[in-house]
Design a protein around this motif. Structure first.
Motif, PDB file in Angstrom:
ATOM      1  N   LYS A  87      -0.262   0.049  15.784  1.00  0.00           N
ATOM      2  CA  LYS A  87      -1.093   1.066  16.435  1.00  0.00           C
ATOM      3  C   LYS A  87      -1.614   0.484  17.742  1.00  0.00           C
ATOM      4  O   LYS A  87      -1.939  -0.702  17.793  1.00  0.00           O
ATOM      5  N   VAL A 107      14.444  11.568  -6.072  1.00  0.00           N
ATOM      6  CA  VAL A 107      15.363  10.640  -5.392  1.00  0.00           C
ATOM      7  C   VAL A 107      14.546   9.470  -4.842  1.00  0.00           C
ATOM      8  O   VAL A 107      13.320   9.559  -4.736  1.00  0.00           O
ATOM      9  N   SER A 156       1.016  12.322   9.982  1.00  0.00           N
ATOM     10  CA  SER A 156       1.945  11.395   9.347  1.00  0.00           C
ATOM     11  C   SER A 156       2.203  10.268  10.360  1.00  0.00           C
ATOM     12  O   SER A 156       1.412  10.078  11.289  1.00  0.00           O
ATOM     13  N   GLU A 197      -5.870   4.650   2.139  1.00  0.00           N
ATOM     14  CA  GLU A 197      -4.814   4.777   1.141  1.00  0.00           C
ATOM     15  C   GLU A 197      -5.354   4.352  -0.218  1.00  0.00           C
ATOM     16  O   GLU A 197      -5.897   3.253  -0.356  1.00  0.00           O
ATOM     17  N   GLU A 241      -0.612  -3.676  10.969  1.00  0.00           N
ATOM     18  CA  GLU A 241      -1.130  -3.576   9.599  1.00  0.00           C
ATOM     19  C   GLU A 241       0.006  -3.427   8.605  1.00  0.00           C
ATOM     20  O   GLU A 241       1.139  -3.150   8.981  1.00  0.00           O
ATOM     21  N   LEU A 242      -0.337  -3.550   7.340  1.00  0.00           N
ATOM     22  CA  LEU A 242       0.644  -3.283   6.297  1.00  0.00           C
ATOM     23  C   LEU A 242       0.669  -1.784   6.025  1.00  0.00           C
ATOM     24  O   LEU A 242      -0.379  -1.131   6.055  1.00  0.00           O
ATOM     25  N   LYS A 243       1.840  -1.270   5.772  1.00  0.00           N
ATOM     26  CA  LYS A 243       1.926   0.140   5.390  1.00  0.00           C
ATOM     27  C   LYS A 243       1.814   0.209   3.873  1.00  0.00           C
ATOM     28  O   LYS A 243       2.737  -0.134   3.146  1.00  0.00           O
ATOM     29  N   ARG A 269      -4.425  14.442   1.706  1.00  0.00           N
ATOM     30  CA  ARG A 269      -3.996  14.845   3.051  1.00  0.00           C
ATOM     31  C   ARG A 269      -3.492  16.289   3.077  1.00  0.00           C
ATOM     32  O   ARG A 269      -3.717  17.018   4.030  1.00  0.00           O
ATOM     33  N   ALA A 320      -2.634   9.071   0.734  1.00  0.00           N
ATOM     34  CA  ALA A 320      -3.624   9.207   1.807  1.00  0.00           C
ATOM     35  C   ALA A 320      -4.813  10.028   1.335  1.00  0.00           C
ATOM     36  O   ALA A 320      -4.644  11.097   0.736  1.00  0.00           O
ATOM     37  N   LYS A 362       9.889   0.605   8.717  1.00  0.00           N
ATOM     38  CA  LYS A 362      10.187   0.550   7.282  1.00  0.00           C
ATOM     39  C   LYS A 362      11.115  -0.622   6.995  1.00  0.00           C
ATOM     40  O   LYS A 362      12.156  -0.757   7.631  1.00  0.00           O
ATOM     41  N   ASP A 395      14.683   9.346   3.065  1.00  0.00           N
ATOM     42  CA  ASP A 395      14.594   9.006   4.492  1.00  0.00           C
ATOM     43  C   ASP A 395      15.911   9.273   5.214  1.00  0.00           C
ATOM     44  O   ASP A 395      15.920   9.707   6.362  1.00  0.00           O
ATOM     45  N   TYR A 423       5.183  15.284  -3.515  1.00  0.00           N
ATOM     46  CA  TYR A 423       3.774  15.534  -3.206  1.00  0.00           C
ATOM     47  C   TYR A 423       3.052  16.391  -4.251  1.00  0.00           C
ATOM     48  O   TYR A 423       1.910  16.137  -4.572  1.00  0.00           O
TER      49      TYR A 423
HETATM   50  P1  NAD Z   1       4.754   8.049   5.822  1.00  0.00           P
HETATM   51  O1  NAD Z   1       4.367   7.650   4.453  1.00  0.00           O
HETATM   52  O2  NAD Z   1       6.002   7.487   6.345  1.00  0.00           O
HETATM   53  O3  NAD Z   1       3.593   7.681   6.826  1.00  0.00           O
HETATM   54  C1  NAD Z   1       2.341   8.296   6.934  1.00  0.00           C
HETATM   55  C2  NAD Z   1       1.333   7.819   5.960  1.00  0.00           C
HETATM   56  O4  NAD Z   1       1.292   6.419   5.856  1.00  0.00           O
HETATM   57  C3  NAD Z   1      -0.066   8.179   6.375  1.00  0.00           C
HETATM   58  O5  NAD Z   1      -0.381   9.488   6.005  1.00  0.00           O
HETATM   59  C4  NAD Z   1      -0.911   7.155   5.662  1.00  0.00           C
HETATM   60  O6  NAD Z   1      -1.493   7.711   4.535  1.00  0.00           O
HETATM   61  C5  NAD Z   1       0.071   6.096   5.237  1.00  0.00           C
HETATM   62  N1  NAD Z   1      -0.346   4.734   5.583  1.00  0.00           N
HETATM   63  C6  NAD Z   1      -0.196   3.642   4.785  1.00  0.00           C
HETATM   64  N2  NAD Z   1      -0.672   2.555   5.356  1.00  0.00           N
HETATM   65  C7  NAD Z   1      -1.155   2.928   6.566  1.00  0.00           C
HETATM   66  C8  NAD Z   1      -1.792   2.227   7.614  1.00  0.00           C
HETATM   67  N3  NAD Z   1      -2.019   0.916   7.563  1.00  0.00           N
HETATM   68  N4  NAD Z   1      -2.149   2.928   8.693  1.00  0.00           N
HETATM   69  C9  NAD Z   1      -1.918   4.252   8.780  1.00  0.00           C
HETATM   70  N5  NAD Z   1      -1.327   4.978   7.811  1.00  0.00           N
HETATM   71  C10 NAD Z   1      -0.947   4.318   6.715  1.00  0.00           C
HETATM   72  O7  NAD Z   1       4.869   9.551   5.979  1.00  0.00           O
HETATM   73  P2  NAD Z   1       4.656  10.707   4.959  1.00  0.00           P
HETATM   74  O8  NAD Z   1       4.814  11.926   5.744  1.00  0.00           O
HETATM   75  O9  NAD Z   1       3.412  10.512   4.193  1.00  0.00           O
HETATM   76  O10 NAD Z   1       5.797  10.623   3.894  1.00  0.00           O
HETATM   77  C11 NAD Z   1       6.998  10.120   4.074  1.00  0.00           C
HETATM   78  C12 NAD Z   1       7.156   9.013   3.053  1.00  0.00           C
HETATM   79  O11 NAD Z   1       7.179   9.533   1.751  1.00  0.00           O
HETATM   80  C13 NAD Z   1       8.441   8.305   3.274  1.00  0.00           C
HETATM   81  O12 NAD Z   1       8.294   6.948   2.943  1.00  0.00           O
HETATM   82  C14 NAD Z   1       9.369   8.977   2.304  1.00  0.00           C
HETATM   83  O13 NAD Z   1      10.379   8.107   1.883  1.00  0.00           O
HETATM   84  C15 NAD Z   1       8.444   9.324   1.189  1.00  0.00           C
HETATM   85  N6  NAD Z   1       8.908  10.539   0.528  1.00  0.00           N
HETATM   86  C16 NAD Z   1       9.763  10.385  -0.495  1.00  0.00           C
HETATM   87  C17 NAD Z   1      10.259  11.479  -1.145  1.00  0.00           C
HETATM   88  C18 NAD Z   1      11.188  11.279  -2.296  1.00  0.00           C
HETATM   89  O14 NAD Z   1      11.686  12.263  -2.831  1.00  0.00           O
HETATM   90  N7  NAD Z   1      11.451  10.055  -2.704  1.00  0.00           N
HETATM   91  C19 NAD Z   1       9.885  12.767  -0.752  1.00  0.00           C
HETATM   92  C20 NAD Z   1       9.015  12.898   0.322  1.00  0.00           C
HETATM   93  C21 NAD Z   1       8.526  11.770   0.967  1.00  0.00           C
END
Ligand code: NAD
Length: 341
Positions: A300, A37, A88, A184, A124-126, A147, A131, A324, A43, A30
């Motif tokens: 949702k 990683v 989140s 996003e 929806e698609l993630k 965010r 954010a 996921k 995860d 962030y």
């Molecule tokens: P998240 O990404 O799992 O989910 C929340 C976010 O999804 C929301 O804040 C929003 O911005 C987003 N999003 C995308 N499409 C959306 C949609 N259609 N509707 C609603 N929201 C949508 O949670 P998170 O807390 O943001 O972060 C966790 C993610 O980040 C995980 O995928 C994790 O693997 C990754 N991450 C990776 C590392 C790493 O070191 N690789 C570190 C931290 C987090």
């Protein structure tokens, strides 16, 4: 370990080490936009942390990574408070877990009785991006923020103004006097490949992946740098809303589109879990034919009254979940090759 018995010394140690590791990885992801990683590895660690906490709730503290939305505010940006909190999403990693989540949500909604309509699943698609929260007052974009920790984000208004999909002024009439639009920001897949080809041709290092490239591009100090990156946006949520007349999220999407905001072409409102499964299977197959990268599917509950009744935990809404897709080996290897060019 058994539920109810105190955690052993070694489990306590494992827990502390895991929590520190998760904090460290979150910081790289962030704050530095440079994960150390893979998401799948992250995860898995996070999952283990949740498992230990489920067995030993006494280990959970307010600053446990499971109690907060990941991401702090960097000192390089002005901190801004969101009018309404950003959350989140609850993650599930298999279809069985998703079904369990759906059934639990269905029984919670059944308890609400006739005060709410039958569930419609807004599917929806993630989008694998960053954010962003857009604040419009009287139709004019007055602020854009990351965010952050969900309560406070980073002011990135100048950078967001360089993204052509995001209107400075909402069109039409009937928009609320004050409204927060969440979405996003991402780099479209095709534009990402072209951008990297140009970097390599110029003897520069290519960007590692679209998600972190988008995040890094948006968190530049100089908007002129951001303007050079092919950023785009889809909106997928709404925060504070003063005088919005809509009963559901999908109805709101129609309004957002009328006001000129970029609504995703991919979402569907489905009335059964079977429909959701078909959606997941379809996009699992067509994952790489889309405009942008995805890391899953978000379901949702569409109705706003139900959303309000179910509410939020400290980290996630109780009316939505993210499924996921399993990590893709081949894809990661391709990226590794690209990074090493
Ligand atoms: P998240 O990404 O799992 O989910 C929340 C976010 O999804 C929301 O804040 C929003 O911005 C987003 N999003 C995308 N499409 C959306 C949609 N259609 N509707 C609603 N929201 C949508 O949670 P998170 O807390 O943001 O972060 C966790 C993610 O980040 C995980 O995928 C994790 O693997 C990754 N991450 C990776 C590392 C790493 O070191 N690789 C570190 C931290 C987090």
């Amino acid at each position: 370990a058994e539920e109810g018995t105190p955690p052993s010394e070694s489990l306590r140690d494992e827990y502390e080490q895991l929590a520190d590791l998760v904090r460290k990885y979150r910081y790289a992801y962030y704050q530095e936009d440079a994960p150390t990683v893979s998401d799948a590895e992250f995860d898995e660690l996070y999952r283990r942390l949740e498992e230990i906490e489920a067995l030993h709730p006494e280990l959970v503290s307010n600053d446990s990574p499971t109690q907060e939305v990941g991401g702090e505010v960097s000192a390089a940006f002005t901190a801004v408070a969101h009018l309404q909190r950003m959350y989140s999403l609850d993650d599930v990693f298999s279809l069985e877990e998703l079904e369990a989540w759906v059934r639990k949500a269905e029984s919670s909604v059944a308890r609400l009785g006739d005060s709410v309509p039958p569930i419609a699943w807004l599917t929806e698609l993630k989008i694998d991006g960053l954010a962003v929260n857009l604040l419009y007052r009287d139709g004019k974009l007055v602020r854009a923020a990351t965010r952050g920790d969900g309560t406070t984000g980073e002011d990135i208004t100048h950078n967001v103004l360089t993204i052509k999909e995001i209107p400075r002024q909402l069109s039409g009439s009937g928009y609320p006097s004050e409204v927060e639009i969440r979405g996003e920001v991402f780099i479209p897949s095709k534009a990402f490949v072209e951008f990297n080809e140009a970097l390599v041709a110029a003897g520069k290092a290519p960007l590692a992946n679209p998600r972190n490239a988008a995040a890094g591009s948006l968190r530049q100090k100089d908007p002129a740098e951001t303007a050079k990156r092919p950023l785009s946006m889809f909106v997928h949520g709404i925060g504070a809303r003063e005088g919005l007349n809509a009963m559901s999220q999908s109805e709101t999407y129609k309004l957002l589109a009328d006001w000129g905001l970029p609504v995703s072409p991919y979402f569907k409102v489905l009335d059964s879990f079977e429909g959701v499964l078909e959606f997941i299977a379809h996009y699992g197959e067509h994952r790489h034919d889309l405009l942008h990268e995805i890391d899953g599917i978000v379901v949702k509950i569409d109705d706003f009254a139900t959303q309000r009744a179910l509410g939020y935990t400290s980290r996630v809404p109780r009316w939505a979940a993210a499924y996921k897709y399993p990590p893709e080996e081949v894809h990661t290897k391709l990226l590794d090759i690209l990074v090493n060019v």
